[in-house]
Design a protein around this motif. Structure first.
Motif, PDB file in Angstrom:
ATOM      1  N   CYS A  44      -0.315  27.071 -21.684  1.00 20.45           N
ATOM      2  CA  CYS A  44      -0.440  28.041 -22.781  1.00 20.45           C
ATOM      3  C   CYS A  44      -0.366  29.476 -22.264  1.00 20.45           C
ATOM      4  O   CYS A  44       0.274  30.339 -22.878  1.00 20.45           O
ATOM      5  CB  CYS A  44      -1.755  27.818 -23.524  1.00 20.45           C
ATOM      6  N   ASP A  49       3.311  33.496 -26.407  1.00 24.60           N
ATOM      7  CA  ASP A  49       3.624  33.306 -27.825  1.00 24.60           C
ATOM      8  C   ASP A  49       4.548  32.117 -28.071  1.00 24.60           C
ATOM      9  O   ASP A  49       4.585  31.585 -29.181  1.00 24.60           O
ATOM     10  CB  ASP A  49       4.261  34.575 -28.391  1.00 24.60           C
ATOM     11  N   GLU A  52       3.129  28.151 -29.203  1.00 28.97           N
ATOM     12  CA  GLU A  52       2.756  27.605 -30.510  1.00 28.97           C
ATOM     13  C   GLU A  52       3.842  26.709 -31.091  1.00 28.97           C
ATOM     14  O   GLU A  52       3.567  25.569 -31.483  1.00 28.97           O
ATOM     15  CB  GLU A  52       2.424  28.734 -31.480  1.00 28.97           C
ATOM     16  N   TRP A  53       5.071  27.196 -31.163  1.00 27.77           N
ATOM     17  CA  TRP A  53       6.089  26.374 -31.830  1.00 27.77           C
ATOM     18  C   TRP A  53       6.459  25.147 -31.001  1.00 27.77           C
ATOM     19  O   TRP A  53       6.765  24.076 -31.561  1.00 27.77           O
ATOM     20  CB  TRP A  53       7.318  27.213 -32.165  1.00 27.77           C
ATOM     21  N   GLN A  56       3.431  22.735 -31.530  1.00 25.78           N
ATOM     22  CA  GLN A  56       3.439  22.219 -32.904  1.00 25.78           C
ATOM     23  C   GLN A  56       4.490  21.122 -33.056  1.00 25.78           C
ATOM     24  O   GLN A  56       4.245  20.093 -33.703  1.00 25.78           O
ATOM     25  CB  GLN A  56       3.708  23.359 -33.889  1.00 25.78           C
ATOM     26  N   VAL A 106      -3.322  26.965 -28.408  1.00 23.60           N
ATOM     27  CA  VAL A 106      -2.664  26.917 -29.720  1.00 23.60           C
ATOM     28  C   VAL A 106      -3.626  26.336 -30.748  1.00 23.60           C
ATOM     29  O   VAL A 106      -4.270  25.307 -30.507  1.00 23.60           O
ATOM     30  CB  VAL A 106      -1.381  26.072 -29.650  1.00 23.60           C
TER      31      VAL A 106
END
Length: 372
Positions: A44, A49, A52-53, A56, A106
């Motif tokens: 992480c 940034d 996250e995607w 997910q 996240v």
């Protein structure tokens, strides 16, 4: 001595859903490709940034409804789901490995766990939720969130936040019909003081019981890589109900085991582990799960974090002989672990380690194709 009559009576035959809500590099190497990170914390931090995607997408695709349906179809009746302390809120205590970002993890994993509970209910699977990664890391393994760091027990705020995480789990899922257990901490390291672990477990029990009835939800604690005698009769009194002792059994992490031939592995399962099971059942005072086991018999997986992997003695076997060895090793372990209240194979899915992938083991014929 007989086990408490209040113990659960349903034998759990389950799998872990590892590598899903707590990343482990050896299980999903594609996520770590080209990166220096070796654990979820570093992953992480390194991605920032972008994390996250990517995560997910992993959460949505690594395990899905079809997987729960398949498990139910082959007769598996439970799943053990590892989670990290960062699951619910970005309010966890800071650790130096986070760098400039005080909250690198996240968010959104709780929604995925909610969906897992819904699928479990749909297909009649029981759920054990396991606090797999505590603040500061409780074992120094990647599965604890930060590799080569073991500081959870050194700061009160880390211990308190782990307990807060247990409370959030109990509050959110305590009334859910699929919940059958909460594990207070996975694999605390062997050199953490046993008395500290006992105090933490008792505090966790009290917190969980505020929200979860003993008739419905077990409180589970791991042995911390020490003999069960250190916990003999622990939490077995009338003030404690539905407490489960968790042990993990592998034969691939120490030289003594790795240097065994296949007959040595079988002997350890059907003699040593069988005798151990009878000893634990007779003397521990509370029922026991084998919370993790596998068909792993080499260190190819461990080489991702451990230098000096040993040669494995089956290297000269042909495919037929290897298949026989894995079937025999699987049967020997199952015959032993069926003595306990339940067991959970590690893990349901990996990207490229079939001996650790329950579905591959079933589809390759190493494990039975029916469990009920």
């Amino acid at each position: 001595m007989p086990i408490d009559a209040d113990r659960p009576v349903k034998k759990l035959r389950g799998v872990n859903l590892g590598g899903w809500l707590v990343l482990e590099k050896w299980m999903t190497p594609s996520l770590f490709s080209g990166m220096a990170a070796r654990d979820e914390t570093a992953w992480c931090v390194e991605l920032g940034d972008k994390a996250e995607w990517i995560l997910q997408k992993h959460w949505r695709t690594f395990i899905n409804r079809e997987d729960f349906a398949w498990l139910a179809e082959v007769g598996i009746n439970a799943v053990r789901i590892p989670v990290g302390h960062w699951l619910f809120e970005a309010d966890y205590p800071y650790h130096a490995s986070y760098g400039v970002n005080p909250y690198p993890f996240v968010q959104g994993g709780a929604d995925i766990l909610d969906q897992a509970f819904a699928w479990a209910s749909e297909f009649g699977l029981a759920v054990v939720v396991d606090l797999h990664a505590a603040p500061g890391c409780q074992n120094g393994f990647d599965n604890g969130g930060i590799q080569d760091v073991c500081e959870w027990h050194t700061r009160r705020e880390y211990i308190d936040y782990a307990l807060k995480s247990l409370e959030r789990l109990a509050q959110r899922y305590g009334g859910h019909p699929a919940l059958c257990g909460i594990e207070v901490l996975n694999e605390p390291r062997w050199d953490i003081d046993t008395e500290l672990l006992k105090r933490y477990t008792q505090a966790g029990y009290d917190i969980i019981r505020r929200h979860c009835r003993a008739d419905d939800v077990a409180v589970i604690f791991h042995d911390g890589f020490r003999g069960f005698r250190e916990y003999e009769r622990f939490m077995s009194g009338p003030q404690y109900r539905n407490v489960i002792f968790d042990i993990h059994r592998y034969q691939c992490f120490i030289r003594e085991d790795v240097e065994l031939d296949v007959f040595g592995h079988l002997n350890k399962a059907v003699v040593d582990w069988k005798n151990e099971a009878e000893d634990i059942i007779a003397h521990a005072g509370i029922p026991t799960y084998v919370g993790e086991w596998s068909l792993g018999l080499d260190l190819k997986m461990a080489a991702s974090w451990a230098a000096g992997a040993f040669d494995y003695p089956t290297s000269g076997m042909d495919d037929f002989q290897l298949n026989v060895a894995y079937r025999g090793y699987a049967a020997a372990q199952l015959a032993c672990f069926e003595k306990y209240l339940g067991w959970f194979f590690w893990s349901y899915k990996t990207e490229n380690m079939p001996q650790w992938c329950f579905r591959d083991c079933v589809e390759n014929g190493w494990l039975p194709n029916r469990f009920g």
